[in-house]
Design a protein around this motif. Structure first.
Motif, PDB file in Angstrom:
ATOM      1  N   GLU A 119      -6.894  -1.748  -3.340  1.00 11.20           N
ATOM      2  CA  GLU A 119      -6.282  -1.915  -2.022  1.00 11.20           C
ATOM      3  C   GLU A 119      -6.712  -3.238  -1.391  1.00 11.20           C
ATOM      4  OE1 GLU A 119      -6.524   0.029   2.455  1.00 11.20           O
ATOM      5  OE2 GLU A 119      -6.659   1.367   0.725  1.00 11.20           O
ATOM      6  N   GLN A 120      -8.003  -3.538  -1.512  1.00 10.28           N
ATOM      7  CA  GLN A 120      -8.499  -4.796  -0.961  1.00 10.28           C
ATOM      8  C   GLN A 120      -7.896  -5.993  -1.684  1.00 10.28           C
ATOM      9  OE1 GLN A 120     -10.309  -5.127   1.863  1.00 10.28           O
ATOM     10  NE2 GLN A 120      -9.935  -2.927   1.984  1.00 10.28           N
ATOM     11  N   VAL A 121      -7.736  -5.873  -2.999  1.00 10.20           N
ATOM     12  CA  VAL A 121      -7.122  -6.964  -3.762  1.00 10.20           C
ATOM     13  C   VAL A 121      -5.670  -7.155  -3.329  1.00 10.20           C
ATOM     14  CG1 VAL A 121      -6.344  -7.700  -6.049  1.00 10.20           C
ATOM     15  CG2 VAL A 121      -8.632  -6.739  -5.764  1.00 10.20           C
ATOM     16  N   ALA A 122      -4.938  -6.047  -3.174  1.00  8.10           N
ATOM     17  CA  ALA A 122      -3.530  -6.127  -2.758  1.00  8.10           C
ATOM     18  C   ALA A 122      -3.413  -6.784  -1.388  1.00  8.10           C
ATOM     19  CB  ALA A 122      -2.907  -4.729  -2.739  1.00  8.10           C
ATOM     20  N   ARG A 123      -4.305  -6.407  -0.475  1.00  6.22           N
ATOM     21  CA  ARG A 123      -4.293  -7.026   0.848  1.00  6.22           C
ATOM     22  C   ARG A 123      -4.593  -8.532   0.746  1.00  6.22           C
ATOM     23  NH1 ARG A 123      -4.239  -3.863   5.352  1.00  6.22           N
ATOM     24  NH2 ARG A 123      -4.527  -1.602   5.091  1.00  6.22           N
ATOM     25  N   GLY A 124      -5.556  -8.875  -0.119  1.00  6.53           N
ATOM     26  CA  GLY A 124      -5.912 -10.284  -0.290  1.00  6.53           C
ATOM     27  C   GLY A 124      -4.760 -11.096  -0.868  1.00  6.53           C
ATOM     28  N   VAL A 125      -4.070 -10.514  -1.841  1.00  5.65           N
ATOM     29  CA  VAL A 125      -2.919 -11.194  -2.440  1.00  5.65           C
ATOM     30  C   VAL A 125      -1.861 -11.464  -1.380  1.00  5.65           C
ATOM     31  CG1 VAL A 125      -0.966 -10.886  -4.006  1.00  5.65           C
ATOM     32  CG2 VAL A 125      -3.275 -10.355  -4.785  1.00  5.65           C
ATOM     33  N   LEU A 175       0.818  -1.214   0.000  1.00  8.88           N
ATOM     34  CA  LEU A 175       0.000   0.000   0.000  1.00  8.88           C
ATOM     35  C   LEU A 175       0.854   1.266   0.000  1.00  8.88           C
ATOM     36  CD1 LEU A 175      -2.735  -1.109   2.550  1.00  8.88           C
ATOM     37  CD2 LEU A 175      -2.589  -1.533   0.082  1.00  8.88           C
ATOM     38  N   SER A 176       2.155   1.118   0.163  1.00 14.49           N
ATOM     39  CA  SER A 176       3.063   2.261   0.084  1.00 14.49           C
ATOM     40  C   SER A 176       3.143   2.745  -1.355  1.00 14.49           C
ATOM     41  CB  SER A 176       4.465   1.858   0.571  1.00 14.49           C
ATOM     42  OG  SER A 176       5.420   2.835   0.217  1.00 14.49           O
ATOM     43  N   LYS A 177       2.944   4.030  -1.572  1.00 15.92           N
ATOM     44  CA  LYS A 177       2.991   4.569  -2.927  1.00 15.92           C
ATOM     45  C   LYS A 177       4.405   4.952  -3.352  1.00 15.92           C
ATOM     46  CE  LYS A 177      -1.711   6.450  -2.733  1.00 15.92           C
ATOM     47  NZ  LYS A 177      -2.552   7.667  -2.846  1.00 15.92           N
ATOM     48  N   THR A 178       5.282   5.115  -2.391  1.00 18.76           N
ATOM     49  CA  THR A 178       6.611   5.645  -2.700  1.00 18.76           C
ATOM     50  C   THR A 178       7.493   4.646  -3.434  1.00 18.76           C
ATOM     51  OG1 THR A 178       6.511   7.052  -0.738  1.00 18.76           O
ATOM     52  CG2 THR A 178       8.667   6.734  -1.736  1.00 18.76           C
ATOM     53  N   MET A 179       7.694   3.451  -2.852  1.00 21.97           N
ATOM     54  CA  MET A 179       8.627   2.501  -3.436  1.00 21.97           C
ATOM     55  C   MET A 179       8.225   2.037  -4.837  1.00 21.97           C
ATOM     56  SD  MET A 179      11.280   2.452  -1.664  1.00 21.97           S
ATOM     57  CE  MET A 179      12.141   1.119  -2.519  1.00 21.97           C
ATOM     58  N   PRO A 180       6.934   1.746  -5.122  1.00 18.95           N
ATOM     59  CA  PRO A 180       6.592   1.361  -6.499  1.00 18.95           C
ATOM     60  C   PRO A 180       6.949   2.441  -7.516  1.00 18.95           C
ATOM     61  CG  PRO A 180       4.820   0.779  -5.019  1.00 18.95           C
ATOM     62  CD  PRO A 180       5.785   1.604  -4.212  1.00 18.95           C
ATOM     63  N   MET A 232      -0.844   0.574  -7.292  1.00 24.26           N
ATOM     64  CA  MET A 232      -0.408   1.898  -7.722  1.00 24.26           C
ATOM     65  C   MET A 232      -1.085   2.296  -9.035  1.00 24.26           C
ATOM     66  SD  MET A 232       3.378   3.259  -8.787  1.00 24.26           S
ATOM     67  CE  MET A 232       3.197   2.523 -10.409  1.00 24.26           C
ATOM     68  N   GLN A 233      -1.223   1.337  -9.945  1.00 28.45           N
ATOM     69  CA  GLN A 233      -1.835   1.625 -11.243  1.00 28.45           C
ATOM     70  C   GLN A 233      -3.314   1.972 -11.119  1.00 28.45           C
ATOM     71  OE1 GLN A 233      -0.874  -2.052 -13.150  1.00 28.45           O
ATOM     72  NE2 GLN A 233       1.167  -1.391 -13.798  1.00 28.45           N
ATOM     73  N   GLN A 234      -4.031   1.271 -10.236  1.00 27.43           N
ATOM     74  CA  GLN A 234      -5.475   1.483 -10.112  1.00 27.43           C
ATOM     75  C   GLN A 234      -5.829   2.484  -9.024  1.00 27.43           C
ATOM     76  OE1 GLN A 234      -7.587  -2.302  -9.953  1.00 27.43           O
ATOM     77  NE2 GLN A 234      -6.041  -3.265 -11.251  1.00 27.43           N
ATOM     78  N   ASN A 235      -5.084   2.464  -7.928  1.00 30.67           N
ATOM     79  CA  ASN A 235      -5.226   3.444  -6.849  1.00 30.67           C
ATOM     80  C   ASN A 235      -6.681   3.629  -6.416  1.00 30.67           C
ATOM     81  OD1 ASN A 235      -4.281   5.316  -4.982  1.00 30.67           O
ATOM     82  ND2 ASN A 235      -4.570   7.041  -6.385  1.00 30.67           N
ATOM     83  N   SER A 236      -7.305   2.528  -6.020  1.00 27.63           N
ATOM     84  CA  SER A 236      -8.700   2.585  -5.592  1.00 27.63           C
ATOM     85  C   SER A 236      -8.881   1.725  -4.340  1.00 27.63           C
ATOM     86  CB  SER A 236      -9.616   2.056  -6.700  1.00 27.63           C
ATOM     87  OG  SER A 236      -9.371   0.671  -6.921  1.00 27.63           O
ATOM     88  N   ILE A 291       5.948  -6.990  -4.886  1.00 30.28           N
ATOM     89  CA  ILE A 291       6.148  -6.013  -5.953  1.00 30.28           C
ATOM     90  C   ILE A 291       4.941  -5.995  -6.889  1.00 30.28           C
ATOM     91  CG2 ILE A 291       7.501  -5.493  -8.029  1.00 30.28           C
ATOM     92  CD1 ILE A 291       9.964  -6.509  -6.512  1.00 30.28           C
ATOM     93  N   GLY A 292       4.464  -7.185  -7.258  1.00 27.15           N
ATOM     94  CA  GLY A 292       3.308  -7.257  -8.146  1.00 27.15           C
ATOM     95  C   GLY A 292       2.066  -6.622  -7.541  1.00 27.15           C
ATOM     96  N   ALA A 293       1.802  -6.907  -6.279  1.00 27.79           N
ATOM     97  CA  ALA A 293       0.633  -6.328  -5.609  1.00 27.79           C
ATOM     98  C   ALA A 293       0.760  -4.812  -5.499  1.00 27.79           C
ATOM     99  CB  ALA A 293       0.462  -6.950  -4.229  1.00 27.79           C
TER     100      ALA A 293
END
Length: 199
Positions: A163-169, A88-93, A155-159, A148-150
């Motif tokens: 966020e929920q998908v990234a957490r699930g992954v 969920l960090s926007k900086t590193m991506p 970052m691309q969708q930023n919604s 990295i993938g999550a």
């Protein structure tokens, strides 16, 4: 604030707002309020500046992580929560994308990428050790690639949905990790590998 720190802060701000193409010496010097001569004294090339920004950001994140984990013996849920928050960090991506683009201009970044990848896996190994666990090198690669993938997807969708998908992954990755770790045993700790030599 010292000149070098002003430059690093300005470079990060420009990268986050405008991307790698905007990372020019003229622009950074203007935002930092320093002369271009001062900028090139500290960072002779754009690649030097970009790498320094990444290292500075990693150092800040490591310091925050160390403070969060200072409590000593921690439950597995704390590790899961920490790992699930990482994408969920926007900086590193943003920084990693900038480095990927920069590699087209400066092929020497390939070696730096190899060192950075090793450093990230070493940090993850130390994080696991903080919780009393160890795992194999393949699992470390898997966790890093998944993270990295999550992060890039979010970052691309930023919604809220991404966020929920990234957490699930990452929750699924943590479930896999839990099956792959073993209690830390000093005499059986897997040695940290050397970075791969480029041909």
């Amino acid at each position: 604030m010292k000149t070098k720190q002003k430059i690093l802060n300005a470079a990060l701000d420009v990268l986050m707002e405008n991307g790698f193409p905007a990372l020019t010496q003229t622009r950074i010097a203007e935002v930092a309020g320093v002369s271009q001569g001062n900028l090139t004294y500290h960072f002779p090339t754009r690649t030097d500046l970009l790498k320094a920004v990444v290292e500075e950001t990693k150092a800040r994140m490591t310091a925050i992580r160390a403070a969060e984990l200072e409590a000593g013996s921690l439950p597995w849920a704390s590790l899961e929560n920490f790992l699930m928050s990482m994408p969920l960090s926007k900086t590193m991506p943003h920084l990693m994308l900038a480095l990927t683009v920069a590699k087209d201009e400066d092929p020497t970044l390939a070696e730096w990428f190899a060192q950075a990848d090793l450093g990230m896996r070493q940090n993850f190994r130390r994080l696991l050790a903080k919780f009393g666990y160890q795992t194999d090198e393949g699992t470390l690669h898997f966790m890093r690639a998944t993270m990295i993938g999550a992060a890039l997807m979010h970052m691309q969708q930023n919604s809220e949905a991404s966020e929920q998908v990234a957490r699930g992954v990452m929750k699924n990755a943590c479930d896999y990790l839990k099956q792959r770790v073993t209690p830390l045993s000093p005499e059986k700790v897997t040695p940290e590998p050397e970075p791969a030599k480029l041909k």
